[in-house]
Design a protein around this motif. Sequence first.
Motif, PDB file in Angstrom:
ATOM      1  N   TYR A 189      32.835  43.711  49.600  1.00  0.00           N
ATOM      2  CA  TYR A 189      32.509  42.939  48.410  1.00  0.00           C
ATOM      3  C   TYR A 189      32.647  43.822  47.176  1.00  0.00           C
ATOM      4  O   TYR A 189      32.256  44.990  47.188  1.00  0.00           O
ATOM      5  N   PHE A 190      33.144  43.247  46.103  1.00  0.00           N
ATOM      6  CA  PHE A 190      33.164  43.927  44.820  1.00  0.00           C
ATOM      7  C   PHE A 190      31.721  44.149  44.377  1.00  0.00           C
ATOM      8  O   PHE A 190      31.312  45.264  44.077  1.00  0.00           O
ATOM      9  N   ILE A 191      30.934  43.076  44.346  1.00  0.00           N
ATOM     10  CA  ILE A 191      29.502  43.166  44.060  1.00  0.00           C
ATOM     11  C   ILE A 191      28.761  42.593  45.259  1.00  0.00           C
ATOM     12  O   ILE A 191      29.007  41.456  45.667  1.00  0.00           O
ATOM     13  N   ASN A 192      27.847  43.350  45.818  1.00  0.00           N
ATOM     14  CA  ASN A 192      27.130  42.956  47.022  1.00  0.00           C
ATOM     15  C   ASN A 192      25.634  42.966  46.747  1.00  0.00           C
ATOM     16  O   ASN A 192      25.029  44.021  46.592  1.00  0.00           O
ATOM     17  N   LEU A 193      25.031  41.778  46.656  1.00  0.00           N
ATOM     18  CA  LEU A 193      23.593  41.673  46.473  1.00  0.00           C
ATOM     19  C   LEU A 193      22.941  41.622  47.842  1.00  0.00           C
ATOM     20  O   LEU A 193      23.238  40.746  48.654  1.00  0.00           O
ATOM     21  N   VAL A 194      22.051  42.578  48.107  1.00  0.00           N
ATOM     22  CA  VAL A 194      21.451  42.737  49.426  1.00  0.00           C
ATOM     23  C   VAL A 194      19.938  42.575  49.313  1.00  0.00           C
ATOM     24  O   VAL A 194      19.408  42.193  48.258  1.00  0.00           O
ATOM     25  N   ALA A 195      19.224  42.859  50.408  1.00  0.00           N
ATOM     26  CA  ALA A 195      17.767  42.720  50.433  1.00  0.00           C
ATOM     27  C   ALA A 195      17.128  43.461  49.260  1.00  0.00           C
ATOM     28  O   ALA A 195      17.484  44.599  48.967  1.00  0.00           O
ATOM     29  N   GLY A 196      16.217  42.805  48.595  1.00  0.00           N
ATOM     30  CA  GLY A 196      15.573  43.339  47.398  1.00  0.00           C
ATOM     31  C   GLY A 196      16.067  42.684  46.129  1.00  0.00           C
ATOM     32  O   GLY A 196      15.406  42.760  45.093  1.00  0.00           O
ATOM     33  N   SER A 197      17.221  42.015  46.208  1.00  0.00           N
ATOM     34  CA  SER A 197      17.795  41.381  45.003  1.00  0.00           C
ATOM     35  C   SER A 197      17.388  39.928  44.856  1.00  0.00           C
ATOM     36  O   SER A 197      17.814  39.260  43.902  1.00  0.00           O
ATOM     37  N   GLU A 198      16.571  39.400  45.765  1.00  0.00           N
ATOM     38  CA  GLU A 198      16.165  38.008  45.707  1.00  0.00           C
ATOM     39  C   GLU A 198      15.564  37.669  44.332  1.00  0.00           C
ATOM     40  O   GLU A 198      14.777  38.435  43.786  1.00  0.00           O
ATOM     41  N   GLY A 199      15.955  36.531  43.788  1.00  0.00           N
ATOM     42  CA  GLY A 199      15.456  36.124  42.479  1.00  0.00           C
ATOM     43  C   GLY A 199      16.301  36.608  41.324  1.00  0.00           C
ATOM     44  O   GLY A 199      16.011  36.301  40.165  1.00  0.00           O
ATOM     45  N   SER A 200      17.366  37.357  41.604  1.00  0.00           N
ATOM     46  CA  SER A 200      18.235  37.852  40.529  1.00  0.00           C
ATOM     47  C   SER A 200      18.994  36.712  39.862  1.00  0.00           C
ATOM     48  O   SER A 200      19.310  35.689  40.482  1.00  0.00           O
ATOM     49  N   ILE A 201      19.309  36.919  38.587  1.00  0.00           N
ATOM     50  CA  ILE A 201      20.121  35.970  37.819  1.00  0.00           C
ATOM     51  C   ILE A 201      21.283  36.743  37.216  1.00  0.00           C
ATOM     52  O   ILE A 201      21.080  37.751  36.526  1.00  0.00           O
ATOM     53  N   LEU A 202      22.493  36.285  37.467  1.00  0.00           N
ATOM     54  CA  LEU A 202      23.706  36.923  36.951  1.00  0.00           C
ATOM     55  C   LEU A 202      24.354  35.976  35.952  1.00  0.00           C
ATOM     56  O   LEU A 202      24.788  34.877  36.316  1.00  0.00           O
ATOM     57  N   ASN A 203      24.411  36.389  34.693  1.00  0.00           N
ATOM     58  CA  ASN A 203      24.888  35.535  33.612  1.00  0.00           C
ATOM     59  C   ASN A 203      26.243  36.004  33.086  1.00  0.00           C
ATOM     60  O   ASN A 203      26.429  37.178  32.780  1.00  0.00           O
ATOM     61  N   ASN A 204      27.177  35.056  32.977  1.00  0.00           N
ATOM     62  CA  ASN A 204      28.475  35.296  32.316  1.00  0.00           C
ATOM     63  C   ASN A 204      29.281  36.418  32.964  1.00  0.00           C
ATOM     64  O   ASN A 204      30.046  37.116  32.290  1.00  0.00           O
ATOM     65  N   VAL A 205      29.107  36.590  34.268  1.00  0.00           N
ATOM     66  CA  VAL A 205      29.811  37.650  34.983  1.00  0.00           C
ATOM     67  C   VAL A 205      31.308  37.355  35.020  1.00  0.00           C
ATOM     68  O   VAL A 205      31.728  36.248  35.373  1.00  0.00           O
ATOM     69  N   LYS A 206      32.120  38.360  34.681  1.00  0.00           N
ATOM     70  CA  LYS A 206      33.571  38.230  34.771  1.00  0.00           C
ATOM     71  C   LYS A 206      34.095  39.320  35.689  1.00  0.00           C
ATOM     72  O   LYS A 206      33.955  40.511  35.410  1.00  0.00           O
ATOM     73  N   LEU A 207      34.716  38.891  36.807  1.00  0.00           N
ATOM     74  CA  LEU A 207      35.279  39.816  37.786  1.00  0.00           C
ATOM     75  C   LEU A 207      36.756  39.514  37.962  1.00  0.00           C
ATOM     76  O   LEU A 207      37.146  38.361  38.159  1.00  0.00           O
ATOM     77  N   THR A 208      37.582  40.545  37.934  1.00  0.00           N
ATOM     78  CA  THR A 208      39.018  40.393  38.175  1.00  0.00           C
ATOM     79  C   THR A 208      39.394  41.246  39.367  1.00  0.00           C
ATOM     80  O   THR A 208      39.250  42.465  39.347  1.00  0.00           O
ATOM     81  N   GLY A 209      39.868  40.577  40.434  1.00  0.00           N
ATOM     82  CA  GLY A 209      40.245  41.287  41.639  1.00  0.00           C
ATOM     83  C   GLY A 209      41.679  41.772  41.584  1.00  0.00           C
ATOM     84  O   GLY A 209      42.324  41.803  40.527  1.00  0.00           O
ATOM     85  N   ASN A 210      42.191  42.150  42.742  1.00  0.00           N
ATOM     86  CA  ASN A 210      43.566  42.630  42.848  1.00  0.00           C
ATOM     87  C   ASN A 210      44.060  42.285  44.244  1.00  0.00           C
ATOM     88  O   ASN A 210      43.657  42.908  45.223  1.00  0.00           O
ATOM     89  N   ASP A 211      44.942  41.279  44.342  1.00  0.00           N
ATOM     90  CA  ASP A 211      45.330  40.807  45.667  1.00  0.00           C
ATOM     91  C   ASP A 211      46.327  41.723  46.362  1.00  0.00           C
ATOM     92  O   ASP A 211      46.758  41.446  47.475  1.00  0.00           O
ATOM     93  N   THR A 212      46.694  42.833  45.736  1.00  0.00           N
ATOM     94  CA  THR A 212      47.561  43.806  46.414  1.00  0.00           C
ATOM     95  C   THR A 212      46.748  44.850  47.167  1.00  0.00           C
ATOM     96  O   THR A 212      47.314  45.656  47.896  1.00  0.00           O
ATOM     97  N   LEU A 213      45.424  44.832  46.989  1.00  0.00           N
ATOM     98  CA  LEU A 213      44.581  45.848  47.601  1.00  0.00           C
ATOM     99  C   LEU A 213      43.869  45.275  48.818  1.00  0.00           C
ATOM    100  O   LEU A 213      42.918  44.520  48.701  1.00  0.00           O
ATOM    101  N   PHE A 214      44.335  45.631  50.012  1.00  0.00           N
ATOM    102  CA  PHE A 214      43.723  45.179  51.247  1.00  0.00           C
ATOM    103  C   PHE A 214      44.281  46.018  52.388  1.00  0.00           C
ATOM    104  O   PHE A 214      45.259  46.740  52.235  1.00  0.00           O
ATOM    105  N   TYR A 215      43.629  45.924  53.538  1.00  0.00           N
ATOM    106  CA  TYR A 215      44.119  46.609  54.735  1.00  0.00           C
ATOM    107  C   TYR A 215      44.455  45.554  55.779  1.00  0.00           C
ATOM    108  O   TYR A 215      43.561  44.970  56.392  1.00  0.00           O
TER     109      TYR A 215
END
Length: 333
Positions: free
Chosen positions: A111-137
């Motif tokens: 994951y680019f951003i991975n919310l795990v145990a302890g992050s419950e209740g978080s709010i993410l506002n206006n997040v902009k993520l740009t991936g890259n489909d050439t990067l994989f195994y």
Amino acid sequence: PANSLLLYEVFTNATIVVGYNFPTRVFASNAFNSAEVEVVVDAAGYGHTTDPLQALSYLPSSGGKIRIRPGTYTFTSQWTINKKINLEFEPGANFVMTSDLGYSANFSSGYFINLVAGSEGSILNNVKLTGNDTLFYGAYYIFGVRLNPKVSLINPDIRDFRGQGIVMCLGSLIQNGFIKQSTIGGFSVTLNTTGTVTDGYTIIGTTIETGGLSLFNSVGASVQLTNITGVSLACSGAKAQITGCAFSGDITLSNLTNSNISNCYNGGTMTLQAAVTQVLDNISVTGNVVVGALNIYNSSGGTRGPIMLTGNKAASFSVEPLVNQKEAGNSWN
């Protein structure tokens, strides 16, 4: 100097006030009794850090607010969030994936951003993520963001991931988002069954330009989809409430109970099915427009309870076997 960073601390009743000599960048935090401590990430250097990955370490264990000021932030490793945060992207802020995030060929997915145990209740506002489909195994792709239980993603812009754009856990929310999946492959949104079944999954007012909604194995939880514009929808094992959505392709719904599909536009076919050991029970299909066929069936070993069809329009209609459905005011032509 006029453009230097000025940091000062004033202790009053165990309160720390932190500020800059730039009026628009002044903020305050109470390090001891405040409901929220704020950390500023600024690409130009006028914040606590220029690196979003460091921001989390500046917050107490109880979490706080992280503000991302305008700029392009490139990532070479995953951002794992294990605190309750209020993440705010200002206009012009963008996270860009420029490497495989450190994943190796034996890692099933990352994951680019991975919310795990302890992050419950978080709010993410206006997040902009740009991936890259050439990067994989090989068959191992990088996903956009994993929402831990009870995490809300508001006004996101997530695009160009070869894996899933968003993975939702139970109790998570996506609202007013834009998701543009890689044209090479991957679904825009998928489900993870971590969390409490009674919390369900909710997506509201979101546009999905490419990639489908693949909402399988929802363990009998509620799935609420309201005012979604997308390509296709597949949903199974849910108590589904699907209202005011428009899909240019097919809608496939299976193994549903206590569900309602209403006022939707479907550019392909709509299929409700109960395969072996599956069930369709207490389903209402109301006021939908289906360009193709509307099909209802259950395979040998599948069971079907009451289904109510009211005020729908479709090019054709088929049901097999002819049991437990009621029809009123539909147009099949």
